[in-house]
Design a protein around this motif. Structure first.
Motif, PDB file in Angstrom:
ATOM      1  N   TYR A  33       0.841  -1.200   0.000  1.00  0.00           N
ATOM      2  CA  TYR A  33       0.000   0.000   0.000  1.00  0.00           C
ATOM      3  C   TYR A  33       0.880   1.255   0.000  1.00  0.00           C
ATOM      4  CZ  TYR A  33      -2.615   3.982   1.568  1.00  0.00           C
ATOM      5  OH  TYR A  33      -3.123   5.249   1.655  1.00  0.00           O
ATOM      6  N   LEU A  34       1.896   1.267   0.879  1.00  0.00           N
ATOM      7  CA  LEU A  34       2.748   2.451   0.989  1.00  0.00           C
ATOM      8  C   LEU A  34       3.493   2.707  -0.326  1.00  0.00           C
ATOM      9  CD1 LEU A  34       4.194   1.978   4.610  1.00  0.00           C
ATOM     10  CD2 LEU A  34       2.568   3.720   3.869  1.00  0.00           C
ATOM     11  N   LYS A  35       3.968   1.624  -0.949  1.00  0.00           N
ATOM     12  CA  LYS A  35       4.676   1.786  -2.227  1.00  0.00           C
ATOM     13  C   LYS A  35       3.747   2.412  -3.274  1.00  0.00           C
ATOM     14  CE  LYS A  35       7.449  -1.645  -3.750  1.00  0.00           C
ATOM     15  NZ  LYS A  35       7.979  -3.023  -3.909  1.00  0.00           N
ATOM     16  N   ASP A  36       2.561   1.815  -3.389  1.00  0.00           N
ATOM     17  CA  ASP A  36       1.596   2.316  -4.389  1.00  0.00           C
ATOM     18  C   ASP A  36       1.179   3.740  -4.061  1.00  0.00           C
ATOM     19  OD1 ASP A  36       1.785  -0.132  -5.516  1.00  0.00           O
ATOM     20  OD2 ASP A  36      -0.123  -0.905  -4.729  1.00  0.00           O
ATOM     21  N   TYR A  37       0.992   4.007  -2.764  1.00  0.00           N
ATOM     22  CA  TYR A  37       0.510   5.320  -2.340  1.00  0.00           C
ATOM     23  C   TYR A  37       1.515   6.413  -2.718  1.00  0.00           C
ATOM     24  CZ  TYR A  37      -0.689   9.234   0.660  1.00  0.00           C
ATOM     25  OH  TYR A  37      -0.995  10.493   1.119  1.00  0.00           O
ATOM     26  N   TYR A  38       2.810   6.143  -2.452  1.00  0.00           N
ATOM     27  CA  TYR A  38       3.799   7.190  -2.747  1.00  0.00           C
ATOM     28  C   TYR A  38       4.012   7.354  -4.248  1.00  0.00           C
ATOM     29  CZ  TYR A  38       4.583   7.622   2.217  1.00  0.00           C
ATOM     30  OH  TYR A  38       4.383   7.857   3.552  1.00  0.00           O
ATOM     31  N   TYR A  39       3.859   6.270  -4.994  1.00  0.00           N
ATOM     32  CA  TYR A  39       3.905   6.409  -6.454  1.00  0.00           C
ATOM     33  C   TYR A  39       2.765   7.322  -6.908  1.00  0.00           C
ATOM     34  CZ  TYR A  39       7.447   2.926  -7.799  1.00  0.00           C
ATOM     35  OH  TYR A  39       8.621   2.262  -8.016  1.00  0.00           O
ATOM     36  N   TRP A  40       1.594   7.059  -6.344  1.00  0.00           N
ATOM     37  CA  TRP A  40       0.412   7.852  -6.718  1.00  0.00           C
ATOM     38  C   TRP A  40       0.592   9.309  -6.286  1.00  0.00           C
ATOM     39  CZ3 TRP A  40      -2.778  10.355  -3.178  1.00  0.00           C
ATOM     40  CH2 TRP A  40      -3.903  10.982  -3.735  1.00  0.00           C
ATOM     41  N   LEU A  41       1.136   9.471  -5.088  1.00  0.00           N
ATOM     42  CA  LEU A  41       1.223  10.810  -4.508  1.00  0.00           C
ATOM     43  C   LEU A  41       2.270  11.675  -5.211  1.00  0.00           C
ATOM     44  CD1 LEU A  41       0.187  12.536  -2.053  1.00  0.00           C
ATOM     45  CD2 LEU A  41       2.146  11.675  -0.784  1.00  0.00           C
ATOM     46  N   CYS A  42       3.438  11.076  -5.496  1.00  0.00           N
ATOM     47  CA  CYS A  42       4.553  11.897  -5.993  1.00  0.00           C
ATOM     48  C   CYS A  42       4.857  11.649  -7.459  1.00  0.00           C
ATOM     49  CB  CYS A  42       5.843  11.592  -5.229  1.00  0.00           C
ATOM     50  SG  CYS A  42       5.662  11.596  -3.478  1.00  0.00           S
ATOM     51  N   GLY A  43       4.440  10.538  -7.969  1.00  0.00           N
ATOM     52  CA  GLY A  43       4.803  10.179  -9.340  1.00  0.00           C
ATOM     53  C   GLY A  43       6.095   9.373  -9.350  1.00  0.00           C
ATOM     54  N   ILE A  44       6.192   8.500 -10.364  1.00  0.00           N
ATOM     55  CA  ILE A  44       7.333   7.581 -10.429  1.00  0.00           C
ATOM     56  C   ILE A  44       8.656   8.340 -10.538  1.00  0.00           C
ATOM     57  CG2 ILE A  44       8.442   5.839 -11.918  1.00  0.00           C
ATOM     58  CD1 ILE A  44       5.666   4.638 -12.314  1.00  0.00           C
ATOM     59  N   GLU A  45       8.648   9.418 -11.322  1.00  0.00           N
ATOM     60  CA  GLU A  45       9.909  10.166 -11.537  1.00  0.00           C
ATOM     61  C   GLU A  45      10.484  10.686 -10.223  1.00  0.00           C
ATOM     62  OE1 GLU A  45       9.340  13.262 -14.346  1.00  0.00           O
ATOM     63  OE2 GLU A  45      10.194  12.054 -15.955  1.00  0.00           O
ATOM     64  N   THR A  46       9.612  11.246  -9.409  1.00  0.00           N
ATOM     65  CA  THR A  46      10.083  11.806  -8.137  1.00  0.00           C
ATOM     66  C   THR A  46      10.599  10.706  -7.220  1.00  0.00           C
ATOM     67  OG1 THR A  46       8.524  13.601  -8.349  1.00  0.00           O
ATOM     68  CG2 THR A  46       9.394  13.224  -6.146  1.00  0.00           C
ATOM     69  N   ILE A  47       9.888   9.588  -7.197  1.00  0.00           N
ATOM     70  CA  ILE A  47      10.340   8.476  -6.349  1.00  0.00           C
ATOM     71  C   ILE A  47      11.702   7.975  -6.828  1.00  0.00           C
ATOM     72  CG2 ILE A  47       9.853   6.068  -5.651  1.00  0.00           C
ATOM     73  CD1 ILE A  47       7.975   7.993  -4.290  1.00  0.00           C
ATOM     74  N   GLU A  48      11.837   7.822  -8.155  1.00  0.00           N
ATOM     75  CA  GLU A  48      13.114   7.345  -8.704  1.00  0.00           C
ATOM     76  C   GLU A  48      14.241   8.330  -8.378  1.00  0.00           C
ATOM     77  OE1 GLU A  48      13.700   4.396 -10.037  1.00  0.00           O
ATOM     78  OE2 GLU A  48      11.605   3.834  -9.772  1.00  0.00           O
ATOM     79  N   THR A  49      13.917   9.601  -8.420  1.00  0.00           N
ATOM     80  CA  THR A  49      14.925  10.620  -8.091  1.00  0.00           C
ATOM     81  C   THR A  49      15.349  10.493  -6.626  1.00  0.00           C
ATOM     82  OG1 THR A  49      13.889  12.096  -9.691  1.00  0.00           O
ATOM     83  CG2 THR A  49      15.406  13.102  -8.112  1.00  0.00           C
ATOM     84  N   ALA A  50      14.345  10.332  -5.760  1.00  0.00           N
ATOM     85  CA  ALA A  50      14.652  10.214  -4.322  1.00  0.00           C
ATOM     86  C   ALA A  50      15.479   8.957  -4.058  1.00  0.00           C
ATOM     87  CB  ALA A  50      13.357  10.188  -3.519  1.00  0.00           C
ATOM     88  N   LEU A  51      15.144   7.863  -4.748  1.00  0.00           N
ATOM     89  CA  LEU A  51      15.913   6.625  -4.564  1.00  0.00           C
ATOM     90  C   LEU A  51      17.338   6.783  -5.086  1.00  0.00           C
ATOM     91  CD1 LEU A  51      13.218   3.945  -5.507  1.00  0.00           C
ATOM     92  CD2 LEU A  51      14.337   4.229  -3.284  1.00  0.00           C
ATOM     93  N   GLY A  52      17.474   7.482  -6.222  1.00  0.00           N
ATOM     94  CA  GLY A  52      18.803   7.738  -6.788  1.00  0.00           C
ATOM     95  C   GLY A  52      19.647   8.541  -5.812  1.00  0.00           C
ATOM     96  N   PHE A  53      19.005   9.486  -5.146  1.00  0.00           N
ATOM     97  CA  PHE A  53      19.707  10.322  -4.158  1.00  0.00           C
ATOM     98  C   PHE A  53      20.155   9.468  -2.971  1.00  0.00           C
ATOM     99  CE2 PHE A  53      19.241  13.186  -0.384  1.00  0.00           C
ATOM    100  CZ  PHE A  53      20.322  14.011  -0.663  1.00  0.00           C
ATOM    101  N   ALA A  54      19.274   8.543  -2.537  1.00  0.00           N
ATOM    102  CA  ALA A  54      19.638   7.640  -1.430  1.00  0.00           C
ATOM    103  C   ALA A  54      20.804   6.750  -1.858  1.00  0.00           C
ATOM    104  CB  ALA A  54      18.429   6.796  -1.029  1.00  0.00           C
ATOM    105  N   GLU A  55      20.736   6.246  -3.083  1.00  0.00           N
ATOM    106  CA  GLU A  55      21.795   5.341  -3.566  1.00  0.00           C
ATOM    107  C   GLU A  55      23.123   6.073  -3.732  1.00  0.00           C
ATOM    108  OE1 GLU A  55      19.962   3.596  -7.006  1.00  0.00           O
ATOM    109  OE2 GLU A  55      19.378   1.810  -5.874  1.00  0.00           O
ATOM    110  N   ALA A  56      23.046   7.371  -3.966  1.00  0.00           N
ATOM    111  CA  ALA A  56      24.283   8.159  -4.119  1.00  0.00           C
ATOM    112  C   ALA A  56      24.819   8.601  -2.752  1.00  0.00           C
ATOM    113  CB  ALA A  56      24.020   9.368  -4.998  1.00  0.00           C
TER     114      ALA A  56
END
Lengths: 191, 375
Positions: A120-143
């Motif tokens: 639910y949380l995964k789907d919710y944040y995708y819905w809330l922020c959009g995939i691009e923003t989530i991918e950006t945030a994950l990229g920032f965490a990975e960096a």
């Protein structure tokens, strides 16, 4: 369990196993900055001032332990639109006593394999922020929370990166620039 | 009168993580027991099991010889004591102390009697109408304890009560708590990660690590005779110095660039334990390294010429940091401000005070040391 709270207030859910109404309500009545909006079984929903943080709720917790010998699990409802709190509330009995925001809920959800809430949380944040923003945030965490490295690996201008990270934090309440926030998001999507 | 008996207590969480292993301890009446250890060592979990806030997975807990594993927290005659932070700012001292009793619907007369009694014990009679903000830190602390006294609590449980205070206030509060305990004589269990609090306040200290008790003993006993390297390193500021090396047949300890004469009785012990010529870890407290002439004469064959890494003048004393091989050691000597980085320094090691540890098990070697069987 849904109570009504004013715009300037936030909802805090308490799970207090087997509480005694006769002592709990007079106890809570001593705290002028909160009001009980509803109760259901072992749950109590409080309305508290918007600026209420973990510290104030931990303070309440200390006092409750001292006066009533009872501890609780508290969940501070996020300010994000359409967030389905009932799913998190349902898992509160599985959590250790303490005060949780969404950022702190994610690690136990993942580590305890609570797959329904996790999905639910995964789907919710995708819905809330959009995939691009989530991918950006994950990229920032990975960096390693390094904006320069992240913008290079994501082929993104640094300003765009910062804009998206700010937007993510503002929308979700998860501060991606902190270790705890980045760790929570990384666990949620990468485990 | 309150005694506690912990018998082989384990705590295993639902996710299978074991936080406390086989915890056994007898707490005598009026003792001030301090659980000390690093974060995650199980000290708070153990305290919460006493309070009844966590279930005991295995083992038995007795308070005054009554098994309390399944007794509700409110019926255990215990009180969690939080310090000044747990006072209600809008209530007077009287109301602060009476609040818990009012919640339990105790008759007014009885409440008044209990509060006045507690106030008399704590020297707060003249302050009952004041609000907490009009009290000093020490007085607030007394009110916090008063709230426990009125509940007839036999055992006080304190979980890192001073951790939120600044360093100066913490020292003052520590002294206040010691005085109050002398006066009240309640059995107290106090949890902290601060070994100075443990050393200064405890009747006995329980040192914990990874959910297991490492040592139980009085502050001096633990300081002078640590069971293992963890206890030696954890208790004491600066920490105990550890130097790897070997004690040879000639009775000297050989480490990196070191040759130090070991007292006969220690050599004999190592001989009996068959540790002569084998790798060994020597532990020595910083204050047992000396840089004065008298010590050089006293320990002529336990001297070493070394180089200063850093010298910290603390006013009354100086901590000299030195690197020997891979080990960093500290010597705590009388105040001197003449040392600079890279200066040569000679130190005398008081080997009568040193300890030897088995590097494999990290246990301190005593004449009856037996290497534990591998699990």
């Amino acid at each position: 369990m849904q109570g009504s709270v004013g715009l300037e207030n936030i909802r805090v859910y308490l799970y207090i196993r087997g509480f005694d109404r006769e002592t709990l309500f007079p106890f809570l009545a001593e705290f002028s900055d909160l009001s009980v909006t509803s109760t259901d079984g072992d749950y109590v929903c409080l309305s508290m001032k918007n600026e209420t943080g973990k510290e104030e709720i931990n303070h309440l917790r200390e006092k409750m332990v001292e006066e009533l010998y009872q501890d609780f699990v508290a969940f501070i409802e996020p300010n994000s639109p359409n967030f389905d709190t009932s799913l998190v509330v349902a898992i509160m009995p599985k959590l250790s006593a303490g005060v949780y925001k969404v950022t702190e809920i994610i690690p136990p959800v993942v580590l305890k394999n609570l797959t329904g809430v996790k999905q639910y949380l995964k789907d919710y944040y995708y819905w809330l922020c959009g995939i691009e923003t989530i991918e950006t945030a994950l990229g920032f965490a990975e960096a390693g929370l390094n904006a320069t490295k992240a913008s290079q690996s994501l082929y993104m201008h640094r300003n765009t990166l910062n804009y998206r990270l700010d937007n993510f934090t503002k929308t979700t309440g998860i501060d991606i620039r902190t270790f705890a926030g980045a760790y929570a998001l990384y666990l949620l999507y990468k485990s | 009168m309150a005694t506690l008996s912990f018998r082989h207590i384990d705590k295993v969480y639902d996710n299978g993580v074991q936080a406390v292993f086989d915890f056994s301890l007898e707490v005598k009446d009026k003792e001030f027991i301090v659980f000390v250890g690093p974060s995650g060592c199980g000290k708070s979990t153990t305290l919460r099991m006493v309070a009844g806030l966590e279930e005991i997975t295995n083992g038995e807990l007795y308070i005054n010889d009554i098994l309390v594993n399944d007794v509700a927290p409110k019926d255990r005659d215990i009180a969690m004591v939080f310090q000044s932070y747990a006072l209600y700012p809008h209530m007077t001292v009287y109301d602060n102390m009476a609040f818990g009793l009012k919640l339990r619907k105790m008759p007014k007369m009885e409440i008044e009697e209990k509060v006045k009694n507690a106030a008399a014990i704590l020297g707060l009679e003249g302050y009952l109408d004041r609000k907490p903000k009009a009290l000093s830190g020490g007085q607030r602390q007394r009110v916090a304890l008063g709230r426990a006294i009125v509940r007839n609590a036999k055992v006080f449980l304190m979980d890192e009560p001073l951790s939120n205070l600044d360093a100066k206030l913490r020292v003052a509060m520590r002294a206040e708590l010691i005085k109050l305990h002398e006066h009240l004589n309640n059995t107290t269990i106090y949890v902290t990660h601060d070994q100075i609090e443990a050393m200064t306040m405890a009747t006995r200290i329980v040192v914990m690590k990874d959910g297991r008790i490492q040592q139980i003993g009085g502050p001096k006993e633990i300081y002078d005779n640590p069971n293992n390297m963890f206890v030696g390193g954890f208790i004491g500021t600066p920490a105990m110095n550890f130097l790897p090396g070997t004690v040879k047949k000639d009775g000297y300890f050989y480490g990196e660039g070191l040759k130090l004469l070991v007292p006969e009785e220690k050599v004999e012990m190592l001989q009996n334990l068959k540790f002569i010529g084998k790798p060994i870890m020597m532990g020595i407290r910083p204050e047992d390294l000396h840089d004065d002439k008298i010590s050089f004469e006293k320990h002529p064959e336990s001297r070493a010429k070394l180089t200063v890494d850093v010298s910290e003048l603390l006013g009354a004393e100086t901590n000299i940091h030195i690197t020997i091989g891979d080990a960093n050691i500290i010597a705590k000597v009388d105040a001197r401000s003449d040392l600079r980085i890279g200066d040569p320094i000679e130190l005398a090691f008081n080997m009568h005070k040193c300890h030897f540890f088995d590097p494999e098990t990290e246990i301190r070697m005593t004449p009856d040391y037996v290497k534990p069987a591998q699990e």
